[in-house]
Scaffold this active site. Structure first.
Site, PDB file in Angstrom:
ATOM      1  N   GLU A  45       0.833  -1.214   0.000  1.00  0.00           N
ATOM      2  CA  GLU A  45       0.000   0.000   0.000  1.00  0.00           C
ATOM      3  C   GLU A  45       0.862   1.256   0.000  1.00  0.00           C
ATOM      4  O   GLU A  45       1.831   1.340   0.765  1.00  0.00           O
ATOM      5  CB  GLU A  45      -0.886  -0.033   1.245  1.00  0.00           C
ATOM      6  N   ASP A  48       2.935   2.259  -4.927  1.00  0.00           N
ATOM      7  CA  ASP A  48       2.898   2.297  -6.405  1.00  0.00           C
ATOM      8  C   ASP A  48       3.403   3.610  -6.991  1.00  0.00           C
ATOM      9  O   ASP A  48       3.783   3.651  -8.161  1.00  0.00           O
ATOM     10  CB  ASP A  48       1.515   1.917  -6.963  1.00  0.00           C
ATOM     11  N   SER A  79     -26.441   7.187 -14.440  1.00  0.00           N
ATOM     12  CA  SER A  79     -25.960   6.144 -13.526  1.00  0.00           C
ATOM     13  C   SER A  79     -27.076   5.696 -12.608  1.00  0.00           C
ATOM     14  O   SER A  79     -27.741   6.513 -11.970  1.00  0.00           O
ATOM     15  CB  SER A  79     -24.796   6.663 -12.680  1.00  0.00           C
ATOM     16  N   SER A 137     -15.669   3.353  -1.367  1.00  0.00           N
ATOM     17  CA  SER A 137     -15.317   2.376  -0.338  1.00  0.00           C
ATOM     18  C   SER A 137     -13.850   1.996  -0.386  1.00  0.00           C
ATOM     19  O   SER A 137     -13.382   1.221   0.425  1.00  0.00           O
ATOM     20  CB  SER A 137     -16.151   1.117  -0.535  1.00  0.00           C
ATOM     21  N   LEU A 139     -12.600   0.402  -2.978  1.00  0.00           N
ATOM     22  CA  LEU A 139     -12.468  -0.773  -3.851  1.00  0.00           C
ATOM     23  C   LEU A 139     -12.391  -0.320  -5.306  1.00  0.00           C
ATOM     24  O   LEU A 139     -12.687  -1.068  -6.226  1.00  0.00           O
ATOM     25  CB  LEU A 139     -13.634  -1.744  -3.639  1.00  0.00           C
ATOM     26  N   SER A 141     -14.078   2.083  -7.246  1.00  0.00           N
ATOM     27  CA  SER A 141     -15.217   2.233  -8.148  1.00  0.00           C
ATOM     28  C   SER A 141     -14.862   3.194  -9.283  1.00  0.00           C
ATOM     29  O   SER A 141     -15.303   3.008 -10.415  1.00  0.00           O
ATOM     30  CB  SER A 141     -16.463   2.697  -7.397  1.00  0.00           C
ATOM     31  N   SER A 142     -14.018   4.206  -9.025  1.00  0.00           N
ATOM     32  CA  SER A 142     -13.718   5.143 -10.110  1.00  0.00           C
ATOM     33  C   SER A 142     -12.787   4.529 -11.158  1.00  0.00           C
ATOM     34  O   SER A 142     -13.023   4.699 -12.357  1.00  0.00           O
ATOM     35  CB  SER A 142     -13.172   6.470  -9.591  1.00  0.00           C
ATOM     36  N   ASP A 186      -4.501   0.681  -9.259  1.00  0.00           N
ATOM     37  CA  ASP A 186      -5.929   0.367  -9.381  1.00  0.00           C
ATOM     38  C   ASP A 186      -6.308   0.028 -10.818  1.00  0.00           C
ATOM     39  O   ASP A 186      -6.964  -0.974 -11.095  1.00  0.00           O
ATOM     40  CB  ASP A 186      -6.782   1.558  -8.908  1.00  0.00           C
TER      41      ASP A 186
END
Ligand code: GLA
Length: 400
Positions: A45, A48, A79, A137, A139, A141-142, A186
């Site tokens: 974490e 990168d 959306s 969250s 995870l 999403s973007s 990501d």
């Protein structure tokens, strides 16, 4: 042949987005359906953008989308996750980020990035999305929306781009259109996802290898703090500059290109070159986390899941104490998880400051984990957390 749960969910989601597309845009003639996953990072974490290693995987949850070419230059977006926003309109002739554009800044950013790279769109699009990743969250999403948009443009217009190109274009759009200085993790994890495998990626040169994730008798459990965060308003960019400043100071003492070039011993030898204690701790995290990630993948290859779990725990401690990106919500989720028998490892995942934790939990302990961590979280934080046992899935696909 019986369809797997994941496949029948995909069928239901495909049907739902097509139906909604018809309702919103009149008909679904010529429309195509796509999916791109979300991702979770198992370890590695804030490495990168420091030339270090990461070890994320794509999930079977993600973003579903319908896209259809138009015969003018309009862009229309809808959306199902932000229905109150209604149809958001734009045009290929006004590709700039704006506050009113809300979530559509992500697909618009990717369209802009394709055009910047010489892939001009001959016409506009109608696009409808529906994601089953909890928003904000951690995870991704973007990034999921970015890779989904890239996959749509490739399929509809026949642009010659690989999945790795989609990752780089997604990151380029996020950095330059949405002005978030994110690394490549990501977008890479999502574009290059492979079922039941995590991706051991060296961000210094983008070399990577797939490592099978076999967790006999255990599952990956995501605990979502429900404390929302967006990278733009977090201290993400600040951490990045702290690392850049520490690197510049270290470079006066030792010949390195990035913090990822250092092992812990060499860092300790030269660390006094970093004049400020906070910056020194930030750099220590970047160095130690990279080393932990390398060791974690070695442990996994030996089948030593217990050691992998211990390294996950150590990762959280470093993110809490040296990097300071956890906060009461993530610390509570992780520290409560550590108390439970059957938890192999637990840590925050993603940028931090809110979002999710990732834990590896033995099957028989999962129900108790959700109950006990959930109760302790509610008591301490004052609102509920959500829990998901997740599966590792593939990268983007065209569903129809
Ligand atoms: C966010 C960024 C990634 C990475 C993580 C922290 O998810 O988008 O590039 O820096 O934070 O590891």
């Amino acid at each position: 042949m019986q369809r797997s749960e994941t496949e029948s969910l995909k069928d239901r989601m495909t049907e739902a987005v097509l139906q909604k597309f018809e309702e919103i845009f009149g008909d679904a003639q010529g429309a195509r359906v796509f999916f791109a996953p979300g991702r979770v990072n198992l370890i590695g974490e804030h490495t990168d953008y420091n030339g270090g290693h990461v070890f994320p995987c794509a999930l079977t949850i993600g973003t579903y989308g319908v896209a259809r070419k138009r015969d003018d230059r309009l862009l229309r977006f809808y959306s199902m996750n932000f229905e109150q926003a209604g149809v958001i309109r734009s045009s290929l002739d006004e590709l700039a980020a704006s506050e009113e554009a809300g979530w559509t800044n992500y697909p618009k950013g990717v369209i802009w990035a394709f055009e910047e790279k010489g892939m001009k769109l001959p016409c506009g699009l109608d696009i409808l999305l529906n994601g089953n990743i909890p928003n904000g969250s951690g995870l991704s999403s973007s990034a999921s929306v970015e890779i989904l948009t890239g996959a749509m443009l490739r399929e509809l217009f026949g642009f010659q781009v690989t999945n790795q190109d989609l990752a780089l274009i997604g990151q380029y759009s996020e950095n330059n259109f949405n002005k978030v200085n994110c690394g490549i993790m990501d977008q890479f994890a999502i574009a290059m996802g492979k079922k039941d495998h995590a991706i051991f990626l060296d961000t210094a040169d983008l070399s990577y290898e797939y490592a099978p994730i076999a967790l006999p008798g255990a599952k990956i459990v995501i605990s979502c703090s429900n404390k929302k965060r967006g990278l733009g308003d977090s201290k993400y960019n600040q951490r990045r500059s702290e690392c850049e400043a520490a690197l510049a100071e270290l470079q006066k003492a030792v010949d390195i290109k990035s913090l990822g070039d250092l092992d812990l011993e060499t860092f300790e030898k030269y660390q006094t070159a970093v004049r400020d204690d906070i910056r020194r701790r930030r750099a220590r995290h970047a160095v130690s986390e990279n080393q932990r990630t390398i060791r974690a993948v070695e442990a996994l290859k030996r089948g030593d899941i217990a050691e992998f779990g211990k390294l996950m725990n150590a990762s959280h401690i470093s993110l809490r104490d040296d990097y300071e990106v956890t906060g009461a919500e993530l610390d509570t989720l992780v520290e409560e998880a550590w108390k439970i028998d059957g938890v192999i490892g637990s840590r925050m995942t993603g940028a931090g400051f809110g979002g999710c934790t990732v834990s590896i939990v033995k099957n028989e302990a999962i129900d108790g984990f959700i109950r006990r961590v959930g109760e302790a979280y509610l008591k301490k934080i004052g609102y509920a957390a959500d829990f998901y046992a997740v599966e590792i899935g593939d990268g983007p696909v065209t569903l129809m």
